[in-house]
Design a protein around this motif. Sequence first.
Motif, short mmCIF file in Angstrom:
data_model
loop_
_atom_site.label_atom_id
_atom_site.label_comp_id
_atom_site.label_asym_id
_atom_site.label_seq_id
_atom_site.Cartn_x
_atom_site.Cartn_y
_atom_site.Cartn_z
N LEU A 1 5.95 2.88 -1.77
CA LEU A 1 5.76 1.82 -0.78
C LEU A 1 6.54 2.14 0.49
O LEU A 1 6.03 1.98 1.61
CB LEU A 1 6.19 0.47 -1.36
CG LEU A 1 6.13 -0.73 -0.43
CD1 LEU A 1 4.75 -0.89 0.19
CD2 LEU A 1 6.53 -2.01 -1.19
N SER A 2 7.77 2.62 0.32
CA SER A 2 8.59 2.99 1.48
C SER A 2 7.96 4.16 2.24
O SER A 2 8.01 4.20 3.47
CB SER A 2 10.00 3.37 1.01
OG SER A 2 10.64 2.26 0.40
N LEU B 1 1.06 2.48 -7.77
CA LEU B 1 1.20 1.07 -7.40
C LEU B 1 1.86 0.93 -6.03
O LEU B 1 1.39 0.15 -5.18
CB LEU B 1 2.02 0.32 -8.45
CG LEU B 1 2.40 -1.13 -8.10
CD1 LEU B 1 1.17 -1.99 -7.90
CD2 LEU B 1 3.30 -1.72 -9.20
N GLY B 2 2.94 1.66 -5.80
CA GLY B 2 3.65 1.53 -4.53
C GLY B 2 2.78 1.94 -3.35
O GLY B 2 2.74 1.24 -2.32
N TRP B 3 2.07 3.06 -3.50
CA TRP B 3 1.22 3.52 -2.40
C TRP B 3 0.05 2.58 -2.16
O TRP B 3 -0.27 2.25 -1.01
CB TRP B 3 0.72 4.93 -2.66
CG TRP B 3 -0.32 5.35 -1.69
CD1 TRP B 3 -1.66 5.51 -1.91
CD2 TRP B 3 -0.13 5.60 -0.29
NE1 TRP B 3 -2.30 5.86 -0.75
CE2 TRP B 3 -1.40 5.92 0.26
CE3 TRP B 3 1.00 5.59 0.55
CZ2 TRP B 3 -1.56 6.22 1.61
CZ3 TRP B 3 0.82 5.90 1.89
CH2 TRP B 3 -0.44 6.21 2.42
N LEU C 1 13.99 -2.17 1.46
CA LEU C 1 13.44 -1.90 0.13
C LEU C 1 14.32 -0.93 -0.66
O LEU C 1 14.60 -1.15 -1.85
CB LEU C 1 12.03 -1.34 0.25
CG LEU C 1 10.96 -2.34 0.71
CD1 LEU C 1 9.64 -1.62 0.95
CD2 LEU C 1 10.79 -3.45 -0.30
N LEU C 2 14.75 0.15 -0.01
CA LEU C 2 15.60 1.12 -0.70
C LEU C 2 16.96 0.53 -1.01
O LEU C 2 17.53 0.78 -2.09
CB LEU C 2 15.74 2.38 0.16
CG LEU C 2 14.47 3.22 0.32
CD1 LEU C 2 14.71 4.38 1.27
CD2 LEU C 2 13.98 3.74 -1.03
N VAL D 1 5.52 -9.17 4.58
CA VAL D 1 4.87 -9.43 3.29
C VAL D 1 5.03 -8.23 2.37
O VAL D 1 5.30 -8.39 1.17
CB VAL D 1 3.37 -9.75 3.50
CG1 VAL D 1 2.64 -9.82 2.15
CG2 VAL D 1 3.20 -11.07 4.25
N ALA D 2 4.89 -7.04 2.93
CA ALA D 2 5.07 -5.82 2.12
C ALA D 2 6.50 -5.75 1.57
O ALA D 2 6.70 -5.35 0.42
CB ALA D 2 4.76 -4.59 2.97
#
Length: 263
Positions: free
Chosen positions: A213-214, A154-156, A245-246, A191-192
């Motif tokens: 995602l990061s 999902l993150g990627w 995010l982290l 947005v991300a």
Amino acid sequence: MTQRNDVARQITVTASEIFCVIGTLFGIGVLGTRVEESSGGALASTATLLSPAGPAFSIWSVIYAGLFAYTIWQWLPRNKSSERHRAIGWLAAASMVLNATWLLVTQVGWIWVSVIVILALAVVLGLLVLALQRHPASSTAERIITGGTFGLYLGWVTAATCANITSAAVDSGWDLGFLGNQVLAVVVIAVAIGLGVLFTLVLGPRITVTAALSWGLLWIGIGRLTVGPESVPVAISAFVAVAVLLGFWLIRWLKARRSASPA
């Protein structure tokens, strides 16, 4: 009837995994054209301001290994009638079919169709991880194979969706000029960030989602400083996004631990 549905689900997941492997063979150039060379190069790591640098895509090796492990894992007798597997099995199969479909449509240059496919994939994965949240894992192995795999997935895919939409737009001739393109890229990165924060709030502090995602954003930043197209503002925005995010994940994780600790 329920047992028959369980077997149908297991067989569908397995068939979907086989289809996913075939699609991957096209995507890496064994049976077709490598992704970065397909669609006229629109998906190359140097195509747009939001294209991750090449090493970012190594995460697929981990995700594909996880999907293979999940396909085997779901056949274990104790998992056949598991509510967790009943909740995610059909979604997992759909994600693998959509993944392979994305790879195949890019082979023929259908760049905007690939956007539709990857958006559908992102929605399916969001629903899948939400289902995992509602049906906790019963063991560490279960948590790694299901939560770990689909969290990374999902993150990627979230990061890849941003890149895919941008690639389609650039390939279609959209151009806001030197400054405008950079501003728009920064907006997409924002947005991300919003999506990553939303995932942490709704799905809980899942490090795999945030990390993947990061990872994508990190390599967008590195790409803008190394392989081009160069853009210091976009690179800085991507690095800031990773930190945000982290940091937000850590805050929510610490809060969750405090809430779970006995008074």
